[in-house]
Design a protein around this motif. Structure first.
Motif, PDB file in Angstrom:
ATOM      1  N   ARG A 102       0.375   2.031   5.780  1.00 54.46           N
ATOM      2  CA  ARG A 102       1.143   3.249   6.080  1.00 54.46           C
ATOM      3  C   ARG A 102       1.733   3.834   4.813  1.00 54.46           C
ATOM      4  O   ARG A 102       1.673   5.034   4.567  1.00 54.46           O
ATOM      5  N   LEU A 103       2.302   2.982   3.979  1.00 55.58           N
ATOM      6  CA  LEU A 103       2.906   3.444   2.735  1.00 55.58           C
ATOM      7  C   LEU A 103       1.855   4.098   1.832  1.00 55.58           C
ATOM      8  O   LEU A 103       2.089   5.181   1.290  1.00 55.58           O
ATOM      9  N   TRP A 119       0.954   7.491   3.194  1.00 57.30           N
ATOM     10  CA  TRP A 119       2.007   8.469   2.910  1.00 57.30           C
ATOM     11  C   TRP A 119       1.949   8.955   1.462  1.00 57.30           C
ATOM     12  O   TRP A 119       2.073  10.137   1.187  1.00 57.30           O
ATOM     13  N   TRP A 139       1.938  16.559  -2.482  1.00 55.22           N
ATOM     14  CA  TRP A 139       3.372  16.694  -2.257  1.00 55.22           C
ATOM     15  C   TRP A 139       3.936  17.804  -3.111  1.00 55.22           C
ATOM     16  O   TRP A 139       3.462  18.056  -4.215  1.00 55.22           O
ATOM     17  N   ASN A 152      11.298   5.843   5.235  1.00 49.96           N
ATOM     18  CA  ASN A 152      11.226   7.253   5.563  1.00 49.96           C
ATOM     19  C   ASN A 152      10.324   7.907   4.529  1.00 49.96           C
ATOM     20  O   ASN A 152      10.586   7.802   3.324  1.00 49.96           O
ATOM     21  N   LYS A 153       9.286   8.563   5.000  1.00 46.13           N
ATOM     22  CA  LYS A 153       8.268   9.114   4.100  1.00 46.13           C
ATOM     23  C   LYS A 153       8.866   9.989   3.001  1.00 46.13           C
ATOM     24  O   LYS A 153       8.596   9.779   1.819  1.00 46.13           O
ATOM     25  N   GLN A 154       9.664  10.961   3.364  1.00 45.17           N
ATOM     26  CA  GLN A 154      10.197  11.886   2.360  1.00 45.17           C
ATOM     27  C   GLN A 154      11.141  11.191   1.395  1.00 45.17           C
ATOM     28  O   GLN A 154      11.134  11.465   0.197  1.00 45.17           O
TER      29      GLN A 154
END
Length: 137
Positions: free
Chosen positions: A17-18, A21, A27, A124-126
């Motif tokens: 997951r990391l 992301w 970004w 938390n992604k952000q």
């Protein structure tokens, strides 16, 4: 920016997951386009079965040297990883910042990771992206 993700995650769902992301999206931070490059040891790399600790350490250090930032989980399993001490030592040797990430629903944290961290962030992604960008630039 080059990002080294700790191997103490053992390619768990958290690691996957990391990595998703961080590396599978472009970004924007302060209206600037950012692309992160994965400098971690690929999971199919034979170094995972290094015959000696010295060879393992050398391979980890080579990857950290070309990284801007090292991302390490704070989970208690970090205390038992043979990689984690080498990753922290490599980050310190090459003056690379460490972003410590509290995995989702993690109740306890590894004190060695927290004490070594430049920044500590929640799952938390952000928050993770902002921390990587701000500590790694």
């Amino acid at each position: 920016m080059n990002v080294f993700i700790s191997h103490s995650w053992a390619y768990s769902d958290h690691y996957e997951r990391l990595a998703e992301w961080i590396f599978e999206e472009d970004w924007y931070v302060d209206e600037e386009l950012i692309r992160f490059r994965n400098t971690s040891v690929p999971k199919d790399d034979p170094i995972h079965f290094a015959p000696t600790d010295a060879k393992l350490q050398s391979a980890i250090y080579e990857r950290i040297l070309v990284s801007n930032v090292v991302v390490i989980p704070t989970g208690m399993y970090a205390n038992y990883s043979k990689w984690i001490g080498k990753e922290i030592a490599g980050a310190k040797l090459y003056s690379k910042p460490i972003v410590a990430v509290n995995p989702w629903s993690q109740k306890r944290s590894s004190s060695i990771v927290v004490q070594s961290a430049t920044d500590l962030v929640a799952w938390n992604k952000q928050s993770i992206i902002n921390s990587i960008w701000n500590t790694g630039k």
